[in-house]
Design a protein around this motif. Structure first.
Motif, PDB file in Angstrom:
ATOM      1  N   UNK A  21      50.773  48.902  38.501  1.00 52.76           N
ATOM      2  CA  UNK A  21      51.035  49.946  39.496  1.00 52.76           C
ATOM      3  C   UNK A  21      49.780  50.264  40.300  1.00 52.76           C
ATOM      4  N   UNK A  22      49.999  50.910  41.443  1.00 47.93           N
ATOM      5  CA  UNK A  22      48.898  51.433  42.268  1.00 47.93           C
ATOM      6  C   UNK A  22      49.433  52.614  43.050  1.00 47.93           C
ATOM      7  N   UNK A  23      48.585  53.598  43.268  1.00 49.00           N
ATOM      8  CA  UNK A  23      48.944  54.783  44.060  1.00 49.00           C
ATOM      9  C   UNK A  23      48.033  54.841  45.280  1.00 49.00           C
ATOM     10  N   UNK A  79      46.346  42.885  39.528  1.00 47.32           N
ATOM     11  CA  UNK A  79      45.897  44.167  40.062  1.00 47.32           C
ATOM     12  C   UNK A  79      46.521  44.415  41.424  1.00 47.32           C
ATOM     13  N   UNK A  80      46.901  45.669  41.676  1.00 50.52           N
ATOM     14  CA  UNK A  80      47.389  46.106  42.980  1.00 50.52           C
ATOM     15  C   UNK A  80      46.418  47.126  43.556  1.00 50.52           C
ATOM     16  N   UNK A 121      48.418  46.664  51.525  1.00 50.72           N
ATOM     17  CA  UNK A 121      48.526  46.540  50.070  1.00 50.72           C
ATOM     18  C   UNK A 121      48.013  45.171  49.680  1.00 50.72           C
ATOM     19  N   UNK A 122      47.103  45.139  48.706  1.00 51.43           N
ATOM     20  CA  UNK A 122      46.520  43.881  48.224  1.00 51.43           C
ATOM     21  C   UNK A 122      46.990  43.628  46.794  1.00 51.43           C
ATOM     22  N   UNK A 123      47.288  42.378  46.493  1.00 52.08           N
ATOM     23  CA  UNK A 123      47.673  41.979  45.137  1.00 52.08           C
ATOM     24  C   UNK A 123      46.773  40.839  44.694  1.00 52.08           C
ATOM     25  N   UNK A 124      46.024  41.051  43.603  1.00 51.42           N
ATOM     26  CA  UNK A 124      45.248  39.967  43.008  1.00 51.42           C
ATOM     27  C   UNK A 124      46.142  39.265  42.003  1.00 51.42           C
ATOM     28  N   UNK A 125      46.356  37.969  42.174  1.00 49.50           N
ATOM     29  CA  UNK A 125      47.332  37.248  41.370  1.00 49.50           C
ATOM     30  C   UNK A 125      46.671  36.427  40.268  1.00 49.50           C
ATOM     31  N   UNK A 126      47.499  35.960  39.345  1.00 47.61           N
ATOM     32  CA  UNK A 126      47.018  35.100  38.268  1.00 47.61           C
ATOM     33  C   UNK A 126      46.680  33.711  38.761  1.00 47.61           C
ATOM     34  N   UNK A 174      38.329  41.011  39.804  1.00 44.97           N
ATOM     35  CA  UNK A 174      38.677  42.385  40.145  1.00 44.97           C
ATOM     36  C   UNK A 174      38.571  42.568  41.652  1.00 44.97           C
ATOM     37  N   UNK A 175      39.372  43.510  42.195  1.00 44.84           N
ATOM     38  CA  UNK A 175      39.266  43.849  43.602  1.00 44.84           C
ATOM     39  C   UNK A 175      39.105  45.362  43.738  1.00 44.84           C
ATOM     40  N   UNK A 176      38.489  45.789  44.841  1.00 51.19           N
ATOM     41  CA  UNK A 176      38.244  47.216  45.054  1.00 51.19           C
ATOM     42  C   UNK A 176      38.087  47.474  46.545  1.00 51.19           C
ATOM     43  N   UNK A 177      38.189  48.749  46.922  1.00 53.64           N
ATOM     44  CA  UNK A 177      37.895  49.173  48.286  1.00 53.64           C
ATOM     45  C   UNK A 177      37.156  50.492  48.200  1.00 53.64           C
TER      46      UNK A 177
END
Length: 424
Positions: free
Chosen positions: A11-13, A83-84, A105-110, A143-146
């Motif tokens: 999930x992500x908010x 990760x979302x 919206x960003x999605x880090x995939x497997x 990992x991803x971040x902003x």
């Protein structure tokens, strides 16, 4: 034989609290064995019973694996998404950006990819795949971040996406333009060899599973600040990538006993590595183990202690902390400062922290910026730095708590709880 529990929903908010993104691993399978359907549902988080606002989806070919040097293939059998992350376009101030609706919206995939959707148009606009320049082999995404806001973003006029990547033993943070999907710069973020352990291939792979990144805004300079979690420390860097401090994950400055190092167990492959700044940039929280977090006073560059899930919550060995939300508790802070008659004592600032665990239980804690005092050498004890306020658990036998976070408008009085069905 006891079956492993199904992977929890990812999930992500959004920062303004208007949207909740949910990826449920069990809904990804389609008819062919080599393809999976990645589905992300975005809900209206401003309603008590949030309706689906829109659905984002794409097909993924799983015949070609990520190929990263430290990739954990077990993740392919559990969830397409690791990760979302919602990103809001840059605005003129930190406060305005916190209230701005999400733009992407960003999605880090497997599969070692970052998928970027434009939420205004509802389309997939970028597929970011970091490759080695010579042999074309994909590097491993961790990992991803902003950032919440910064002087640099305001000057450049665009939001940035940060991706933490390993290239052999090197740890590098890539900054991408979210609008164009292009690489802006690379920031050296240490090496796996910096961690105190054997440097053979197996040890390198294990140390890579502890990597995580957070991007915040310094409360002192108001510039971007980066925190990169390694196996035994956190590397704190300024906005140009210069190392400010190496924060030890040991519980004090003394040498720890064997077997109690670094919280080794922070990640077992699918367990998320948590690294997160508070909104004011003064508090940093990071995974210490799968069921505990270590807290740092960023301005003093010192530890505050740890938050530990209670034994009743993590009796299942597979339980781990999945989500964290942090709130500056202004009411308690004002009360504490009035009692001490010291308005300049930042240690009196209070925060409320809510944790959501993978077994569907959430717990609320209160902590301050008070740092640990160095003690004489003696038997080590984990130094708890937070008081448990209450525990949340779904009353329905069919539903679990998937995520809990503070309300975007009435954060001091309201929490938003997301319930997901068991087994999804």
């Amino acid at each position: 034989m006891t079956m492993a529990p199904p992977p929890p929903s990812i999930t992500a908010i959004s920062t303004d609290g208007s949207l909740l993104a949910v990826h449920t691993p069990s809904t990804t399978l389609i008819s062919t064995s080599t393809k999976k359907r990645l589905v992300i549902r975005c809900y209206d988080a401003s309603l008590s019973y949030g309706a689906v606002r829109f659905t984002l989806s794409t097909n993924m070919d799983t015949t070609t694996k990520g190929g990263g040097e430290h990739e954990n293939d077990a993740s392919l059998s559990s969830s397409l998404v690791k990760q979302l992350l919602f990103i809001s376009s840059s605005t003129s101030s930190k406060e305005a950006k916190a209230k701005a609706p999400p733009s992407h919206l960003c999605a880090m995939t497997s599969q070692n990819q970052i998928l970027v959707w434009d939420l205004n148009r509802g389309v997939l606009i970028h597929t970011i795949e970091p490759f080695l320049p010579k042999d074309g082999k994909r590097m491993t995404l961790h990992s991803i971040a902003s950032s919440s806001s910064s002087k640099e973003e305001e000057e450049e006029g665009g939001a940035s996406l940060y991706a933490l990547i390993t290239r052999k033993d090197k740890v590098i943070m890539y900054e991408y333009s979210i609008e164009h999907g292009k690489l802006v710069r690379k920031i050296k973020s240490g090496s796996l060899e910096d961690d105190d352990d054997d440097d053979d291939e197996d040890a390198m792979g294990k140390k890579a599973t502890y990597l995580g990144v957070a991007v915040g805004t310094s409360s002192l300079t108001h510039n971007t600040i980066y925190a990169v979690r390694h196996a035994d420390h956190i590397r704190l860097m300024d906005h140009v990538g210069n190392k400010l401090k190496k924060l030890s994950l040991s519980l004090d400055d003394d040498e720890e006993e064997e077997g109690d190092k670094r919280g080794h167990g922070a990640n077992s492959g699918n367990t998320p590595v948590i690294v997160q700044f508070s909104h004011d940039g003064k508090l940093l929280i990071a995974s210490y183990s799968s069921t505990s977090l270590v807290l740092f006073n960023v301005e003093k560059e010192k530890q505050c202690g740890i938050i530990q899930l209670s034994d009743t919550q993590h009796s299942d060995i597979s339980t781990f902390i999945q989500n964290v939300d942090i709130l500056l508790d202004t009411t308690t802070t004002t009360k504490m400062k009035s009692e001490t008659d010291n308005d300049d004592d930042d240690d009196d600032e209070a925060y409320t922290v809510v944790l959501t665990s993978s077994n569907g239980i959430a717990q609320l804690y209160q902590t301050t910026l008070s740092t640990l005092k160095k003690k004489k050498k003696k038997k080590k004890k984990k130094q708890i730095c937070a008081t448990t306020i209450c525990t949340f658990k779904s009353s329905s036998e069919w539903m679990n708590i998937g995520r809990i976070h503070f309300h975007s408008v009435k954060s001091d009085t309201k929490l938003v709880v997301t319930l997901v069905p068991h087994g999804s």
